[in-house]
Enzyme design. Structure first.
Site, mmCIF file in Angstrom:
data_model
loop_
_atom_site.group_PDB
_atom_site.id
_atom_site.type_symbol
_atom_site.label_atom_id
_atom_site.label_comp_id
_atom_site.label_asym_id
_atom_site.label_seq_id
_atom_site.Cartn_x
_atom_site.Cartn_y
_atom_site.Cartn_z
ATOM 1 N N SER A 92 -7.296 5.694 23.671
ATOM 2 C CA SER A 92 -6.403 4.542 23.790
ATOM 3 C C SER A 92 -6.895 3.409 22.889
ATOM 4 O O SER A 92 -7.067 3.603 21.688
ATOM 5 C CB SER A 92 -6.300 4.108 25.253
ATOM 6 O OG SER A 92 -5.332 3.104 25.432
ATOM 7 N N HIS A 195 0.997 3.390 27.275
ATOM 8 C CA HIS A 195 1.365 4.643 26.602
ATOM 9 C C HIS A 195 2.636 5.260 27.180
ATOM 10 O O HIS A 195 2.761 6.471 27.282
ATOM 11 C CB HIS A 195 0.190 5.633 26.624
ATOM 12 C CG HIS A 195 -1.056 5.057 26.037
ATOM 13 N ND1 HIS A 195 -1.168 4.740 24.700
ATOM 14 C CD2 HIS A 195 -2.217 4.674 26.610
ATOM 15 C CE1 HIS A 195 -2.360 4.206 24.477
ATOM 16 N NE2 HIS A 195 -3.004 4.148 25.619
#
Length: 309
Positions: A92, A195
């Site tokens: 991430s 996400h």
């Protein structure tokens, strides 16, 4: 072959940077990075409470800065890092740390971009109450089916029997109340459904900031957490960093690529522990080390020497 990996949001804990300030130059480095980010990262890394550093706008610059500080302590000159021929990857927001270490962007550009990313994702998170939860265990197909049934997105497919579900708080609570067979559902200390499509507004803000950056070609092999691919072009790496804000993270594929490349040793930069835990389950036979405090640096240097060709 060595892999150096950089953790994502949720890995931070109150005071985790306190011991690092004992090293020469760290306070100055953190102060400079904090000024570029618009945050007092020294205070957030040493004094701020859990609720404060859970704030996306604070957490993301703090995590990237921590990785850069750790890397500087381990490799005082970037040429030393380049000489290892290491594979770099980040989970991430950690992919921004990895991109800086690979030379795609400078440290200052990385911290500026992550400040924009954090603010934009915090703003997007405020639109609808959303969150994330780790789903541990269970049959993979049954887990994905359960998420789909609840309207959740498999935002992180982490390997080692771990999938992170993301969606509204009501959807997360419904999954907790009816977990997949033989699986545990653990809510994560993050402020939104990262996400996923909930973050689409943040993509536009980050894309605008990225347009002002001229990326360089990676000096080391850099893996994309979108699909585990080795990214050889700087512009492609930067665009992938923008797109991943609203797209799932496939850390499982990053680990598969590391194994395929012949990685034998893996170091996780601070705030470390999560990615080493995943590697121990999915990368059997690979020596791992979580660099949590300066006390781990000697062991890290030994591991670097052992796994550098």
């Amino acid at each position: 072959m060595l892999a150096i990996v950089c953790p994502g949001q949720g890995s931070q804990t109150p005071g985790f940077l306190t011991p690092w300030l004992e090293l020469d130059g760290v306070r100055e480095q953190l102060t400079a990075l904090g000024q570029a980010a618009g945050h007092d990262l020294v205070a957030h890394g040493t004094e701020s409470d859990a609720e404060t550093i859970k704030d996306t706008a604070v957490a993301q610059p703090l995590i990237v800065a921590a990785g850069l500080v750790t890397a500087s302590a381990l490799f005082p000159a970037r040429e030393q890092l380049d000489a290892t021929g290491a594979v770099l990857a980040g989970h991430s927001v950690g992919e921004l740390t990895a991109a800086a270490l690979a030379g795609v962007v400078t440290d200052e550009q990385a911290i500026s971009l992550v400040a924009t990313r954090g603010r934009a994702m915090a703003k997007a998170s405020a639109v609808t109450p959303t969150g994330m939860a780790a789903v541990l265990g269970g049959d993979p197909d049954e887990v994905l089916a359960a998420l789909e049934a609840k309207g959740l997105t498999p935002a992180n497919v982490n390997g080692g029997g771990q999938v992170v579900a993301a969606g509204t708080l009501e959807q997360i609570e419904a999954l907790q109340g009816e977990p997949p067979a033989k699986a545990r559902v653990i809510p994560l200390q993050v402020a939104g459904a990262f996400h996923t499509s909930h973050m689409s507004p943040a993509v536009e803000s980050l894309a605008a900031a990225a347009a002002d950056v001229t990326p360089s070609q990676p000096r080391l092999r850099l893996l994309s957490n979108a699909d585990g691919a080795v990214v050889t072009d700087g512009a492609d790496a930067l665009q992938r960093l923008v797109r991943q804000v609203s797209n799932p993270v496939r850390w499982d594929r990053c680990m598969e690529t590391m194994l395929a490349l012949g990685v034998t040793g893996l170091i996780e930069l601070a705030p470390a522990g999560t990615l080493v835990g995943l590697a121990k389950r999915a990368m059997k036979g690979v020596e791992t080390l979580a660099v949590k405090t300066p006390d781990d640096l000697d062991a890290a240097r030994t591991l670097v020497q052992t796994h550098t060709a």
